[in-house]
Design a protein around this motif. Structure first.
Motif, PDB file in Angstrom:
ATOM      1  N   UNK A 143       0.829  -1.200   0.000  1.00  0.00           N
ATOM      2  CA  UNK A 143       0.000   0.000   0.000  1.00  0.00           C
ATOM      3  C   UNK A 143       0.870   1.260   0.000  1.00  0.00           C
ATOM      4  N   UNK A 144       1.960   1.226   0.754  1.00  0.00           N
ATOM      5  CA  UNK A 144       2.863   2.374   0.802  1.00  0.00           C
ATOM      6  C   UNK A 144       3.510   2.613  -0.561  1.00  0.00           C
ATOM      7  N   UNK A 145       3.832   1.541  -1.247  1.00  0.00           N
ATOM      8  CA  UNK A 145       4.383   1.671  -2.599  1.00  0.00           C
ATOM      9  C   UNK A 145       3.347   2.292  -3.534  1.00  0.00           C
ATOM     10  N   UNK A 146       2.101   1.878  -3.394  1.00  0.00           N
ATOM     11  CA  UNK A 146       1.036   2.458  -4.211  1.00  0.00           C
ATOM     12  C   UNK A 146       0.915   3.967  -3.966  1.00  0.00           C
ATOM     13  N   UNK A 147       0.952   4.365  -2.715  1.00  0.00           N
ATOM     14  CA  UNK A 147       0.852   5.784  -2.375  1.00  0.00           C
ATOM     15  C   UNK A 147       2.031   6.566  -2.950  1.00  0.00           C
ATOM     16  N   UNK A 148       3.207   5.940  -2.929  1.00  0.00           N
ATOM     17  CA  UNK A 148       4.384   6.617  -3.472  1.00  0.00           C
ATOM     18  C   UNK A 148       4.243   6.829  -4.974  1.00  0.00           C
ATOM     19  N   UNK A 149       3.740   5.822  -5.672  1.00  0.00           N
ATOM     20  CA  UNK A 149       3.554   5.970  -7.117  1.00  0.00           C
ATOM     21  C   UNK A 149       2.591   7.117  -7.427  1.00  0.00           C
ATOM     22  N   UNK A 150       1.533   7.233  -6.641  1.00  0.00           N
ATOM     23  CA  UNK A 150       0.590   8.337  -6.853  1.00  0.00           C
ATOM     24  C   UNK A 150       1.276   9.685  -6.653  1.00  0.00           C
ATOM     25  N   UNK A 151       2.120   9.791  -5.628  1.00  0.00           N
ATOM     26  CA  UNK A 151       2.839  11.042  -5.381  1.00  0.00           C
ATOM     27  C   UNK A 151       3.799  11.348  -6.523  1.00  0.00           C
ATOM     28  N   UNK A 152       4.460  10.325  -7.036  1.00  0.00           N
ATOM     29  CA  UNK A 152       5.371  10.519  -8.156  1.00  0.00           C
ATOM     30  C   UNK A 152       4.605  10.930  -9.415  1.00  0.00           C
ATOM     31  N   UNK A 153       3.466  10.290  -9.618  1.00  0.00           N
ATOM     32  CA  UNK A 153       2.653  10.604 -10.794  1.00  0.00           C
ATOM     33  C   UNK A 153       2.152  12.048 -10.745  1.00  0.00           C
ATOM     34  N   UNK A 154       1.886  12.528  -9.536  1.00  0.00           N
ATOM     35  CA  UNK A 154       1.425  13.908  -9.353  1.00  0.00           C
ATOM     36  C   UNK A 154       2.585  14.901  -9.301  1.00  0.00           C
ATOM     37  N   UNK A 155       3.819  14.368  -9.358  1.00  0.00           N
ATOM     38  CA  UNK A 155       5.039  15.195  -9.303  1.00  0.00           C
ATOM     39  C   UNK A 155       5.093  16.016  -8.008  1.00  0.00           C
ATOM     40  N   UNK A 156       4.652  15.378  -6.909  1.00  0.00           N
ATOM     41  CA  UNK A 156       4.644  16.040  -5.602  1.00  0.00           C
ATOM     42  C   UNK A 156       5.911  15.636  -4.843  1.00  0.00           C
ATOM     43  N   UNK A 157       6.932  16.477  -4.896  1.00  0.00           N
ATOM     44  CA  UNK A 157       8.234  16.148  -4.313  1.00  0.00           C
ATOM     45  C   UNK A 157       8.167  15.980  -2.803  1.00  0.00           C
ATOM     46  N   UNK A 158       7.503  16.890  -2.130  1.00  0.00           N
ATOM     47  CA  UNK A 158       7.434  16.848  -0.672  1.00  0.00           C
ATOM     48  C   UNK A 158       6.708  15.593  -0.189  1.00  0.00           C
ATOM     49  N   UNK A 159       5.589  15.286  -0.829  1.00  0.00           N
ATOM     50  CA  UNK A 159       4.816  14.107  -0.428  1.00  0.00           C
ATOM     51  C   UNK A 159       5.590  12.821  -0.725  1.00  0.00           C
ATOM     52  N   UNK A 160       6.251  12.765  -1.872  1.00  0.00           N
ATOM     53  CA  UNK A 160       7.019  11.567  -2.235  1.00  0.00           C
ATOM     54  C   UNK A 160       8.118  11.311  -1.214  1.00  0.00           C
ATOM     55  N   UNK A 161       8.807  12.360  -0.795  1.00  0.00           N
ATOM     56  CA  UNK A 161       9.870  12.188   0.195  1.00  0.00           C
ATOM     57  C   UNK A 161       9.298  11.725   1.530  1.00  0.00           C
ATOM     58  N   UNK A 162       8.186  12.312   1.944  1.00  0.00           N
ATOM     59  CA  UNK A 162       7.562  11.939   3.212  1.00  0.00           C
ATOM     60  C   UNK A 162       7.128  10.479   3.208  1.00  0.00           C
ATOM     61  N   UNK A 163       6.484  10.053   2.119  1.00  0.00           N
ATOM     62  CA  UNK A 163       6.009   8.664   2.026  1.00  0.00           C
ATOM     63  C   UNK A 163       7.178   7.693   2.060  1.00  0.00           C
ATOM     64  N   UNK A 164       8.236   8.000   1.306  1.00  0.00           N
ATOM     65  CA  UNK A 164       9.378   7.096   1.261  1.00  0.00           C
ATOM     66  C   UNK A 164      10.060   6.998   2.626  1.00  0.00           C
ATOM     67  N   UNK A 165      10.243   8.136   3.288  1.00  0.00           N
ATOM     68  CA  UNK A 165      10.902   8.105   4.597  1.00  0.00           C
ATOM     69  C   UNK A 165      10.081   7.302   5.604  1.00  0.00           C
ATOM     70  N   UNK A 166       8.770   7.522   5.639  1.00  0.00           N
ATOM     71  CA  UNK A 166       7.915   6.782   6.567  1.00  0.00           C
ATOM     72  C   UNK A 166       7.892   5.293   6.227  1.00  0.00           C
ATOM     73  N   UNK A 167       7.917   4.996   4.946  1.00  0.00           N
ATOM     74  CA  UNK A 167       7.925   3.600   4.494  1.00  0.00           C
ATOM     75  C   UNK A 167       9.148   2.862   5.034  1.00  0.00           C
ATOM     76  N   UNK A 168      10.303   3.491   4.941  1.00  0.00           N
ATOM     77  CA  UNK A 168      11.534   2.847   5.398  1.00  0.00           C
ATOM     78  C   UNK A 168      11.602   2.808   6.918  1.00  0.00           C
TER      79      UNK A 168
END
Length: 219
Positions: free
Chosen positions: A181-206
Motif C-alpha cells: 500500500x505504501x508503494x502504491x501511495x508513493x507511485x501516486x505522489x510521483x505521478x502527481x510530481x509532488x516532491x514533498x509528499x514523495x519524500x515523506x512517504x518514502x521516509x515513513x515507508x523505510x
C-alpha cells in the motif's frame, strides 16, 4: 579478443555468479572464499577471480579478516539498522528528486512492478515478492532521481547488502500488505510530481520497515 578484454569479461561473469550465490544464501554468511577451490570450481584463472573478489569487497559482500582470509559478510542487527537509517535519509531525497524527474514511462514501469507484486501476493499467501520486485521497485525510484551520487551510493554500495538481508528475513504477510500500500501511495505522489509528499512517504515507508525488523528480532 585481447587478453585484457577476455579477463575483464571473465571477471564480470564470476563477479555476478558469486554475487548472486552470496545474496541468495547459496554461499553462507561467514564462509571463507578459497581461491584454489573457486578457481577449480569455475574453471577460471586467479587473475579474474581476484578481480571479482575485489569487486565483491567494494559491494561490502565480502571482507578480509586478519589471519582468516576473505569471508562472506555476516549481517548483524546493528549494521542492518544503520543501513536502514541511511536509506531513510537518502531514499527520501531520491524519491523527492524522482517526483521532479521521472518520466511517464518511469511511472508506468513502477505500476507494472506493483501489478507483478500484487499477483504474487495473491498466489503466495500474501508474501511480497522480495527478491526481485520489492527491491527493484526502490531501485527504479532511485534511478529515476537522476542524481548519480545517490544512484551510486544506494544502487551499488548498499543494494546487494539490502537484497542479502531480504533473502534472510522475509516480511510477515501483514507487513507485506502495508508495504505494498505504501508503494502504491508513493507511485501516486510521483505521478502527481509532488516532491514533498514523495519524500515523506518514502521516509515513513523505510522507518516502518526498520521498526518491523526490530520488532521481529525482539520477538
Amino acid at each position: 579478443m585481447a587478453i585484457g578484454a577476455t579477463e575483464n569479461t571473465l571477471g564480470s561473469h564470476i563477479t555476478e555468479t558469486l554475487r548472486n550465490a552470496i545474496v541468495c544464501g547459496e554461499i553462507k554468511p561467514g564462509t571463507k572464499l578459497s581461491e584454489p577451490k573457486l578457481a577449480k570450481e569455475y574453471s577460471i584463472s586467479r587473475g579474474p577471480l581476484r578481480e571479482a573478489i575485489r569487486r565483491l569487497e567494494s559491494m561490502k559482500l565480502v571482507k578480509y579478516v586478519p589471519r582468516g582470509g576473505v569471508r562472506v559478510t555476516t549481517l548483524e542487527l546493528p549494521q542492518v539498522i544503520e543501513i536502514y537509517h541511511i536509506r531513510e535519509a537518502l531514499e527520501g531525497k531520491a524519491a523527492a528528486l524522482a517526483a521532479r524527474n521521472i518520466t511517464d514511462e518511469g511511472v508506468d514501469k513502477l505500476k507494472h512492478l506493483l501489478d507483478l507484486a500484487q499477483k504474487h501476493m495473491a498466489t503466495s499467501g500474501g508474501a511480497y515478492l522480495q527478491a526481485d520486485v520489492d527491491i527493484d521497485f526502490h531501485y527504479q525510484v532511485i534511478q529515476s532521481s537522476g542524481n548519480q551520487m545517490l544512484i551510486h551510493t544506494l544502487c551499488e554500495e548498499l543494494y546487494y547488502l539490502i537484497r542479502m538481508y531480504r533473502y534472510q528475513a522475509a516480511l510477515q504477510p501483514s507487513r507485506s500488505h502495508n508495504a505494498f500500500k505504501e508503494h502504491q501511495h508513493l507511485v501516486l505522489a510521483l505521478e502527481q510530481r509532488d516532491e514533498e509528499l514523495a519524500e515523506l512517504i518514502m521516509r515513513k515507508h523505510i522507518v516502518r520497515a526498520r521498526e518491523n525488523i526490530e520488532k521481529q528480532l525482539k520477538s
